[in-house]
Design a protein around this motif. Structure first.
Motif, PDB file in Angstrom:
ATOM      1  N   GLN A  52       0.837  -1.221   0.000  1.00  0.00           N
ATOM      2  CA  GLN A  52       0.000   0.000   0.000  1.00  0.00           C
ATOM      3  C   GLN A  52       0.859   1.254   0.000  1.00  0.00           C
ATOM      4  O   GLN A  52       0.751   2.090  -0.871  1.00  0.00           O
ATOM      5  N   GLY A  92       6.560  -5.041   4.074  1.00  0.00           N
ATOM      6  CA  GLY A  92       7.383  -6.131   4.582  1.00  0.00           C
ATOM      7  C   GLY A  92       7.366  -7.317   3.623  1.00  0.00           C
ATOM      8  O   GLY A  92       6.305  -7.709   3.138  1.00  0.00           O
ATOM      9  N   VAL A 340      -1.667  10.708  13.411  1.00  0.00           N
ATOM     10  CA  VAL A 340      -2.766  10.713  12.436  1.00  0.00           C
ATOM     11  C   VAL A 340      -3.902   9.832  12.932  1.00  0.00           C
ATOM     12  O   VAL A 340      -5.077  10.172  12.815  1.00  0.00           O
TER      13      VAL A 340
HETATM   14  C1  FAD Z   1       8.582  -1.225  10.217  1.00  0.00           C
HETATM   15  C2  FAD Z   1       7.592  -0.746   9.194  1.00  0.00           C
HETATM   16  C3  FAD Z   1       6.863  -1.694   8.475  1.00  0.00           C
HETATM   17  C4  FAD Z   1       5.945  -1.262   7.502  1.00  0.00           C
HETATM   18  N1  FAD Z   1       5.275  -2.220   6.768  1.00  0.00           N
HETATM   19  C5  FAD Z   1       4.430  -1.813   5.798  1.00  0.00           C
HETATM   20  C6  FAD Z   1       3.744  -2.776   4.991  1.00  0.00           C
HETATM   21  O1  FAD Z   1       3.927  -3.976   5.161  1.00  0.00           O
HETATM   22  N2  FAD Z   1       2.907  -2.334   4.012  1.00  0.00           N
HETATM   23  C7  FAD Z   1       2.699  -1.001   3.786  1.00  0.00           C
HETATM   24  O2  FAD Z   1       1.923  -0.665   2.890  1.00  0.00           O
HETATM   25  N3  FAD Z   1       3.326  -0.050   4.553  1.00  0.00           N
HETATM   26  C8  FAD Z   1       4.182  -0.420   5.527  1.00  0.00           C
HETATM   27  N4  FAD Z   1       4.818   0.522   6.293  1.00  0.00           N
HETATM   28  C9  FAD Z   1       4.620   1.942   5.994  1.00  0.00           C
HETATM   29  C10 FAD Z   1       3.742   2.630   7.039  1.00  0.00           C
HETATM   30  O3  FAD Z   1       2.411   2.226   6.897  1.00  0.00           O
HETATM   31  C11 FAD Z   1       3.864   4.146   6.876  1.00  0.00           C
HETATM   32  O4  FAD Z   1       5.200   4.518   7.132  1.00  0.00           O
HETATM   33  C12 FAD Z   1       2.921   4.841   7.839  1.00  0.00           C
HETATM   34  O5  FAD Z   1       1.593   4.681   7.397  1.00  0.00           O
HETATM   35  C13 FAD Z   1       3.252   6.340   7.988  1.00  0.00           C
HETATM   36  O6  FAD Z   1       3.094   6.996   6.751  1.00  0.00           O
HETATM   37  P1  FAD Z   1       4.280   7.920   6.209  1.00  0.00           P
HETATM   38  O7  FAD Z   1       5.513   7.136   6.252  1.00  0.00           O
HETATM   39  O8  FAD Z   1       3.799   8.515   4.954  1.00  0.00           O
HETATM   40  O9  FAD Z   1       4.425   9.052   7.307  1.00  0.00           O
HETATM   41  P2  FAD Z   1       3.942  10.574   7.165  1.00  0.00           P
HETATM   42  O10 FAD Z   1       2.469  10.650   7.184  1.00  0.00           O
HETATM   43  O11 FAD Z   1       4.688  11.232   6.085  1.00  0.00           O
HETATM   44  O12 FAD Z   1       4.410  11.109   8.608  1.00  0.00           O
HETATM   45  C14 FAD Z   1       5.351  12.147   8.771  1.00  0.00           C
HETATM   46  C15 FAD Z   1       4.773  13.146   9.757  1.00  0.00           C
HETATM   47  O13 FAD Z   1       3.661  13.800   9.132  1.00  0.00           O
HETATM   48  C16 FAD Z   1       2.592  13.900  10.068  1.00  0.00           C
HETATM   49  N5  FAD Z   1       1.292  13.942   9.399  1.00  0.00           N
HETATM   50  C17 FAD Z   1       0.937  13.312   8.270  1.00  0.00           C
HETATM   51  N6  FAD Z   1      -0.358  13.538   7.979  1.00  0.00           N
HETATM   52  C18 FAD Z   1      -0.838  14.354   8.967  1.00  0.00           C
HETATM   53  C19 FAD Z   1      -2.106  14.945   9.256  1.00  0.00           C
HETATM   54  N7  FAD Z   1      -3.174  14.751   8.459  1.00  0.00           N
HETATM   55  N8  FAD Z   1      -2.234  15.694  10.371  1.00  0.00           N
HETATM   56  C20 FAD Z   1      -1.165  15.868  11.190  1.00  0.00           C
HETATM   57  N9  FAD Z   1       0.066  15.350  10.975  1.00  0.00           N
HETATM   58  C21 FAD Z   1       0.221  14.607   9.872  1.00  0.00           C
HETATM   59  C22 FAD Z   1       2.726  12.619  10.874  1.00  0.00           C
HETATM   60  O14 FAD Z   1       2.058  12.748  12.134  1.00  0.00           O
HETATM   61  C23 FAD Z   1       4.235  12.500  11.046  1.00  0.00           C
HETATM   62  O15 FAD Z   1       4.630  13.273  12.165  1.00  0.00           O
HETATM   63  C24 FAD Z   1       5.744   0.121   7.272  1.00  0.00           C
HETATM   64  C25 FAD Z   1       6.462   1.072   8.010  1.00  0.00           C
HETATM   65  C26 FAD Z   1       7.380   0.644   8.973  1.00  0.00           C
HETATM   66  C27 FAD Z   1       8.136   1.661   9.760  1.00  0.00           C
END
Ligand code: FAD
Ligand SMILES: CCCCCCCC/C=C\CCCCCCCCCCC/C=C/C(=O)SCCNC(=O)CCNC(=O)[C@H](O)C(C)(C)COP(=O)(O)OP(=O)(O)OC[C@H]1O[C@@H](n2cnc3c(N)ncnc32)[C@H](O)[C@@H]1OP(=O)(O)O
Length: 572
Positions: A52, A92, A340
């Motif tokens: 995703q 993952g 979020v």
């Molecule tokens: C160990 C690990 C395993 C994972 N495994 C998977 C997997 O198997 N499949 C998959 O699809 N994904 C996976 N992920 C990804 C994970 O789902 C995303 O990293 C997570 O959803 C956070 O999104 P982002 O990285 O875009 O963070 P961002 O949203 O970019 O976060 C950065 C900052 O922006 C802030 N922010 C963002 N939107 C808002 C808002 N509307 N209001 C206020 N603040 C906001 C957040 O609070 C945060 O402080 C994995 C991540 C990790 C670390």
């Protein structure tokens, strides 16, 4: 085999096959599609990833860029990564392990976009494991922890899949390209709700693991003199050590019981949804999002408290605590970044508050918002009574929800757009949502210890643990309870002294309480937390196995140190 794969390190990761890929088939596939893929997944005849998140979007699912464009002439979807930031990133097992993936992509048919939907895509050959035509795969590189898992990236260059590979339990596309709406657009997100719910148990298990390690080690470790001339005491005899560890131990039990409630709620509400009743979806989303955010954040902080409580040996990988912290830290970001998620809960609370203001009687986990009186009646409260403690947490949450919602209404009355008013009140909203979840955890803890079928002597210990958890929360957030006079300074002082009494009361049962988690040494993987308590011998054995000890004089001496020493000596 499957279990072995699940525990294997070394660059392959099958965790997400079990906790995300397979449940997505179970929850989003039609019966026909389940016949095709579910048994293959359950028997690990295929290995899957849940793809995703992209390089440019994780939180904002509606902003995902991968496209799935329907071609009626061939009855296929064309999966494409149009930009660098649309590269799937983080899933993952995606890098090197999986040969299939459920890919979340923006669905286009007849020139119109219908938003994110899930598609089954084969990404590697079942013969030689090479990437399929048009698919580029790789690992995203070293991470903070869990480096045995190949979190990967994937790019799709106009990869064609049959129409039947769209997971069509809720929404579907007919052969001619007609899009059929789902009962709710959020049903495509249902597997995320499920996974967030399971994170509550992961958090409980992680905190249970950390407190098991730290409490057992605190009974082995003797340090300093409590009284001159007396033998060094177990460090668990120090009140400060109890103050560090016992609230984390209580939280582990609280979260374990909260995960029972979460599992029961998920089962009952998804059962109703199967019969077409979507009424519980909003509450399920708000509860799972808030509990996931709250329990994982408290757990990550709590594990680090346990690590520090073990001194230098806590900082060693021999303790198992750095790895636990790294894993728990991941839970704060994965499956919905905590801020979020807590804002999603806040959104639901503001909505419920407005309904309550309009005279609607609230039910479920927000029922207390209708019942709590805005004007507190101060008085000498019995701060050791669980009912009093639960009421205090509910009053605090109701006050903070009301305050945040009224602030937002005030901003909008000044002419701000709703979205701007929301953003300028979002810190208040987050704190209110945290208070709401905290009050739910306390109430659920109290109800569980009062109703769970255990021996009365065990109930007494669990009740003390619940009092300790609640009193710790009140003293840590005293300002919230004092603000409108609901609790007085005398109440807070009483809470502090009861808390000290609870620390002393829990001490004799501390080891039994962690042993009750029944975490085998093989699961704990901690020299400090060994069931037999033989820490020092095994710490020495563990260190001797360090790769650096394979040779008496490490090769780096000859490469770097020897010439460096020589040249410095030559200058003398
Ligand atoms: C160990 C690990 C395993 C994972 N495994 C998977 C997997 O198997 N499949 C998959 O699809 N994904 C996976 N992920 C990804 C994970 O789902 C995303 O990293 C997570 O959803 C956070 O999104 P982002 O990285 O875009 O963070 P961002 O949203 O970019 O976060 C950065 C900052 O922006 C802030 N922010 C963002 N939107 C808002 C808002 N509307 N209001 C206020 N603040 C906001 C957040 O609070 C945060 O402080 C994995 C991540 C990790 C670390
Ligand atoms: C005994 C054993 C012992 C073991 C001992 C060891 C213990 C373990 C040790 C350590 C543990 C750790 C181990 C290491 C683990 C490492 C991690 C491994 C697992 C990682 C797996 C991760 C997978 C993933 O990350 S998958 C990707 C996840 N991504 C997300 O979650 C994305 C988050 N974003 C969203 O969900 C959405 O974008 C959104 C909700 C933020 C916004 O959605 P949007 O459509 O924009 O909605 P919005 O406008 O805000 O609201 C509109 C209305 O929709 C409602 N709504 C939103 N979402 C939902 C939903 N899901 N369901 C229902 N309704 C929803 C919302 O409320 C609004 O409703 P309203 O009525 O209009 O208000």
């Amino acid at each position: 085999m499957a279990a072995a794969l699940q525990t294997l390190g070394g660059g392959i990761g099958i965790t997400l096959h079990w906790i995300a890929f397979t449940p997505t088939i179970e929850q989003q596939a039609t019966e026909e599609q389940k016949k095709k893929w579910l048994k293959l997944a359950q028997d690990v005849a295929i290995v899957g990833a849940y793809a995703q998140t992209e390089m440019g979007h994780g939180t904002f699912v509606r902003g995902l860029e991968t496209t799935a464009t329907y071609d009626p002439s061939t009855q296929e979807f064309v999966i494409n990564s149009p930009t660098l930031t649309s590269t799937k990133w983080w899933p993952g097992g995606l890098g090197k392990t999986a040969n299939h993936a459920t890919v979340m992509a923006q669905l286009y048919t007849r020139g119109k976009c219908y938003g994110p939907h899930n598609f089954m895509v084969q990404i590697r050959s079942l013969e030689n494991h090479q990437p399929c035509p048009g698919v580029t795969l790789g690992d995203i590189g070293p991470k903070m922890e869990s480096n045995g898992n190949d979190n990967g990236f994937a790019r799709f260059d106009h990869v064609r899949i049959p129409r039947e590979n769209m997971l069509m339990k809720f929404a579907r596309v007919e052969a001619d390209g007609t899009y059929v709406q789902p009962p709710s657009s959020k049903l495509a997100y249902s597997n995320m709700v499920y996974l967030r719910g399971t994170f509550v148990m992961s958090a409980a298990q992680a905190l249970a693991s950390a407190t098991t390690i730290a409490v057992r080690y605190s009974c082995v470790r003797r340090q300093s003199e409590m009284k001159p001339g007396e033998p060094e005491p177990q460090i668990l005899e120090y009140q400060t050590q109890q103050y560090k560890l016992f609230p984390q131990l209580a939280a582990a039990y609280a979260f374990w019981f909260a995960s029972w409630f979460m599992t029961q709620q998920h089962g009952s509400i998804t059962g109703s949804m199967e019969k077409g009743d979507m009424s519980g979806l909003a509450e399920l989303h708000a509860l799972s999002a808030g509990l996931k955010s709250y329990t994982t954040a408290v757990t990550a902080r709590g594990i680090d408290v346990c690590r520090m409580a073990c001194g230098g040996h806590g900082y060693s990988h021999a303790s198992g605590l750095p790895a636990l912290f790294g894993g728990a830290a991941a839970l704060c970001t994965a499956e919905g970044e905590n801020t979020v998620m807590m804002l999603q809960t806040a959104r639901y609370l503001v909505k419920c508050f407005a309904q309550s203001q309009a005279g609607k009687r609230l039910t479920g986990t927000v029922a207390y918002l209708s019942a709590v009186q805005p004007s507190p009646v101060a008085g000498n409260r019995n701060m050791s009574d669980l009912g009093t403690l639960v009421a205090a947490f509910q009053h605090r949450a109701a006050r903070m929800v009301r305050h945040a919602a009224m602030q937002m209404q005030g901003e909008m009355q000044k002419g701000k757009a709703r979205e701007d008013a929301w953003n300028s009140c979002s810190v208040l909203l987050i704190k209110a949502a945290e208070a709401h979840v905290h009050s739910f955890v306390v109430r659920n803890f109290a109800e569980t210890v009062q109703t769970v079928e255990v021996d009365e002597s065990v109930r007494a210990v669990l009740t003390s643990l619940c009092q300790l958890y609640s009193l710790y929360g009140i003293t840590e957030h005293a300002g919230d309870f004092l603000k409108d006079g609901y609790l007085t300074g005398r109440d807070i002082d009483a809470a502090s002294s009861h808390l000290s009494a609870m620390l002393a009361r829990v001490r004799p049962d501390a080891v039994a309480l962690v042993d009750a988690f029944d975490l085998h040494d093989k699961i704990l993987r901690s020299v400090l937390g060994r069931y037999d308590g033989r820490v020092y011998e095994h710490l020495y054995e563990w260190a001797k196995k360090s790769p650096l000890n394979k040779s008496e004089v490490h090769e780096s001496y000859y490469k770097y140190l020897q010439p460096f020493l020589k040249s410095n000596r030559a200058k003398l």
